[in-house]
Design a protein around this motif. Sequence first.
Motif, short mmCIF file in Angstrom:
data_model
loop_
_atom_site.label_atom_id
_atom_site.label_comp_id
_atom_site.label_asym_id
_atom_site.label_seq_id
_atom_site.Cartn_x
_atom_site.Cartn_y
_atom_site.Cartn_z
N GLU A 58 0.82 -1.20 0.00
CA GLU A 58 0.00 0.00 0.00
C GLU A 58 0.86 1.26 0.00
O GLU A 58 0.51 2.26 -0.63
N SER A 59 2.00 1.20 0.68
CA SER A 59 2.89 2.37 0.71
C SER A 59 3.46 2.67 -0.66
O SER A 59 3.68 3.83 -1.01
N VAL A 60 3.72 1.62 -1.45
CA VAL A 60 4.19 1.83 -2.82
C VAL A 60 3.13 2.59 -3.63
O VAL A 60 3.44 3.55 -4.35
N THR A 61 1.88 2.18 -3.49
CA THR A 61 0.80 2.86 -4.20
C THR A 61 0.65 4.30 -3.73
O THR A 61 0.52 5.23 -4.55
N LEU A 62 0.69 4.51 -2.43
CA LEU A 62 0.55 5.87 -1.89
C LEU A 62 1.72 6.75 -2.32
O LEU A 62 1.53 7.95 -2.60
N ALA A 63 2.91 6.18 -2.39
CA ALA A 63 4.08 6.96 -2.81
C ALA A 63 3.95 7.37 -4.28
O ALA A 63 4.28 8.51 -4.65
N ASP A 64 3.47 6.46 -5.10
CA ASP A 64 3.27 6.79 -6.51
C ASP A 64 2.22 7.89 -6.67
O ASP A 64 2.39 8.83 -7.46
N GLU A 65 1.15 7.78 -5.91
CA GLU A 65 0.08 8.78 -6.00
C GLU A 65 0.55 10.15 -5.49
O GLU A 65 0.06 11.19 -5.94
N ALA A 66 1.51 10.14 -4.55
CA ALA A 66 2.02 11.40 -3.99
C ALA A 66 3.03 12.07 -4.92
O ALA A 66 3.44 13.21 -4.67
N GLY A 67 3.45 11.37 -5.98
CA GLY A 67 4.40 11.96 -6.91
C GLY A 67 5.85 11.74 -6.55
O GLY A 67 6.72 12.52 -6.95
N LEU A 68 6.12 10.68 -5.81
CA LEU A 68 7.50 10.41 -5.40
C LEU A 68 8.42 10.16 -6.60
O LEU A 68 9.63 10.40 -6.53
N SER A 69 7.84 9.73 -7.71
CA SER A 69 8.65 9.40 -8.89
C SER A 69 9.37 10.63 -9.45
O SER A 69 10.37 10.49 -10.16
N ARG A 70 8.90 11.83 -9.15
CA ARG A 70 9.57 13.01 -9.69
C ARG A 70 10.96 13.21 -9.11
O ARG A 70 11.77 13.97 -9.66
N LEU A 71 11.27 12.51 -8.02
CA LEU A 71 12.62 12.59 -7.46
C LEU A 71 13.65 11.99 -8.41
O LEU A 71 14.84 12.30 -8.32
N GLU A 72 13.19 11.12 -9.31
CA GLU A 72 14.12 10.49 -10.25
C GLU A 72 14.79 11.51 -11.17
O GLU A 72 15.85 11.25 -11.73
#
Length: 400
Positions: A36-50
């Motif tokens: 669930e944390s993976v899903t929540l992180a994706d929804e929060a936009g964590l991928s933009r850190l890449e």
Amino acid sequence: MPQIDERLLDDGEEIRRLDSRDYLRALATAGAQVRESVTLADEAGLSRLEREDRPRAVLVCALGGSAVVGDVLAVLAEAHGPVPVTHRATGPLPAWVGPLDLVVAVSLSGRAPGPVMLAAEAARRGAQLVTVGAAESPLAEVTLRARGVHVPVPAGVVASRTSTWAMLTPVLRACASVGVVDLEPPVVARLADVLDAQAEACRPSSESFVNPAKVAAAQLVETVPLVLGDGPLMGAAARRAASALARTARIPAMPGALPDNASQVVATFGGPYTAAAGRGVGSVGHGVRGVGGVGGGGRDIFADPFLDAPETPPLGLLVLREQGPGVPPGQGVLADTVLVEAREAGVRVHEVTSEQDHPVLRLAEVMALTDYLAAYAALGLGLDPSTNPHVANLRAADRP
């Protein structure tokens, strides 16, 4: 001397009565927390850190049960790359923190004053900000104003002791995105599976003679326990285990890590707690891999508790070990020597070894087992692992 009632550990009805807030059930959700944390992180936009450059340094702001996040991240980052990771529970924010640095603030409630204040100051200085905690909390508001990334924790998590992976997973993914730790997406998926497997092995319905956490609890509760990790990674697991024993089972335990604490631990083998334990050597027990041992001693079944002097509890040693890629070939030699000394001195020994092929998986497997160990230790002593009136009084006194 404390005595565990092993019958309690296999009495499902009594466990449900003692475990007033479903502590064991909460521990069993660790795998689900990861997913669930993976899903929540994706929804929060964590991928933009890449798209961001690797930070100069990372500061983790967390306290209490959340502090394990900083401890684990520091060990994993040290093994992976040149980015230093430091930890603070409260202010002031170190003077070196600036726009080139990443600040990670973690608070399950999102209201812990220390992390919230540190996050606000980091935002003022222009540092990159990632936070983990409750949605619509003061911590989330600070992050929103700073245009950072706030990852909410899954709904239903209420205690940091049973929500480690809800807090740790987004932090590891964030730091992997900027090159601080090595954690590919397939490893995260396997992490959830490893935690699920440990929950199955340590489930309440699993009988005491096959449940690895119940076996370890039965061996260690009636001792003065030392928790020793073989190497930096297992050292972090040892500190977590000692904290769990104290907080959940009310058993004070001293943690240590090899090689630094070898002399400190071995020195205790010549003290009063081993003199009382006798000199016999045994060889029963279980670990993650099914390895363990009890070195001599044990209670004198003929002792009269009214006529004889009170019995001194023997020394216990819980050794956490790892095997797999990245583990230095000679790492286990010193641990083997410590175990020989312990058994010859009559110390009750229990080993836990993980052979997973990634450090995060090895850490998860061992930490999950020791969390269950502490819970079963509490239940075997007739204690509720969820609540502690002394801690409740401390929190009440700390409120304004």
